[in-house]
Design a protein around this motif. Structure first.
Motif, mmCIF file in Angstrom:
data_model
loop_
_atom_site.group_PDB
_atom_site.id
_atom_site.type_symbol
_atom_site.label_atom_id
_atom_site.label_comp_id
_atom_site.label_asym_id
_atom_site.label_seq_id
_atom_site.Cartn_x
_atom_site.Cartn_y
_atom_site.Cartn_z
ATOM 1 N N ILE A 54 0.872 -1.180 0.000
ATOM 2 C CA ILE A 54 0.000 0.000 0.000
ATOM 3 C C ILE A 54 0.904 1.223 0.000
ATOM 4 N N VAL A 55 0.569 2.191 -0.842
ATOM 5 C CA VAL A 55 1.304 3.445 -0.848
ATOM 6 C C VAL A 55 0.349 4.541 -0.391
ATOM 7 N N LEU A 56 0.755 5.245 0.640
ATOM 8 C CA LEU A 56 -0.041 6.342 1.189
ATOM 9 C C LEU A 56 0.395 7.636 0.512
ATOM 10 N N HIS A 57 -0.533 8.235 -0.235
ATOM 11 C CA HIS A 57 -0.260 9.474 -0.964
ATOM 12 C C HIS A 57 -0.990 10.634 -0.295
ATOM 13 N N ASP A 58 -0.432 11.815 -0.460
ATOM 14 C CA ASP A 58 -1.011 13.041 0.083
ATOM 15 C C ASP A 58 -2.168 13.500 -0.807
ATOM 16 N N LYS A 59 -3.372 13.312 -0.300
ATOM 17 C CA LYS A 59 -4.573 13.670 -1.058
ATOM 18 C C LYS A 59 -4.607 15.164 -1.379
ATOM 19 N N ASN A 60 -4.173 15.999 -0.435
ATOM 20 C CA ASN A 60 -4.196 17.447 -0.646
ATOM 21 C C ASN A 60 -3.337 17.847 -1.847
ATOM 22 N N LEU A 61 -2.147 17.287 -1.934
ATOM 23 C CA LEU A 61 -1.244 17.599 -3.041
ATOM 24 C C LEU A 61 -1.791 17.085 -4.366
ATOM 25 N N LEU A 62 -2.313 15.862 -4.371
ATOM 26 C CA LEU A 62 -2.840 15.300 -5.616
ATOM 27 C C LEU A 62 -4.065 16.054 -6.112
ATOM 28 N N GLU A 63 -4.859 16.596 -5.210
ATOM 29 C CA GLU A 63 -5.994 17.426 -5.640
ATOM 30 C C GLU A 63 -5.488 18.650 -6.394
ATOM 31 N N GLN A 64 -4.409 19.232 -5.921
ATOM 32 C CA GLN A 64 -3.833 20.402 -6.588
ATOM 33 C C GLN A 64 -3.246 20.052 -7.951
ATOM 34 N N MET A 65 -2.747 18.830 -8.102
ATOM 35 C CA MET A 65 -2.129 18.396 -9.359
ATOM 36 C C MET A 65 -3.159 18.055 -10.423
ATOM 37 N N ASP A 66 -4.423 17.837 -10.028
ATOM 38 C CA ASP A 66 -5.501 17.519 -10.966
ATOM 39 C C ASP A 66 -5.118 16.363 -11.884
#
Length: 125
Positions: A54-66
């Protein structure tokens, strides 16, 4: 073609709290905790020799990356040999595929199933 399911990507608001949960409550181990170009990902698994992680990614950052990914549910990351060939074959079959992009973890592209669920494919080393 796709050779295996490599990772399940989970999008979290607080990566440190998520790691604490998986380690302390579930007994998982941290395989990697990497920061690269402002992006941090933490790879965890039930044990060090597990085939899938499992890889835990930063949802906040990925939202900004679209990225086009649905960040509300976990998503699958497949590993593939003949990476570009696979993308081209999927496109020829009418599958919605994204551009090949370079991420800190390597070359990747997304594809969607018939219900517009998006999945990722990463080039296998």
């Amino acid at each position: 073609m796709i050779s295996k399911i490599g990772q399940v990507m989970v999008y979290v608001r607080d990566q440190d709290a998520a790691v604490a949960f998986w380690k302390e409550k579930m007994g998982f181990v941290v395989l990697q905790d990497v920061e690269n170009d402002g992006m941090r990902w933490i790879e965890i698994a039930p044990r060090e020799d597990a085939e899938t992680s499992i890889v835990l990614h930063d949802k906040n950052l990925l939202e900004q990356m679209d990225t086009g990914l649905s960040l509300e549910t976990p998503s699958l990351l497949f590993y593939a040999n003949n990476f570009e060939q696979l993308r081209n074959e999927l496109a020829e079959k009418g599958v919605t595929v994204g551009d090949i992009v370079e991420m800190p973890t390597g070359w990747t592209f997304n594809f969607a199933d018939a219900e517009d669920n998006y999945f990722a494919v990463r080039e296998m080393d």
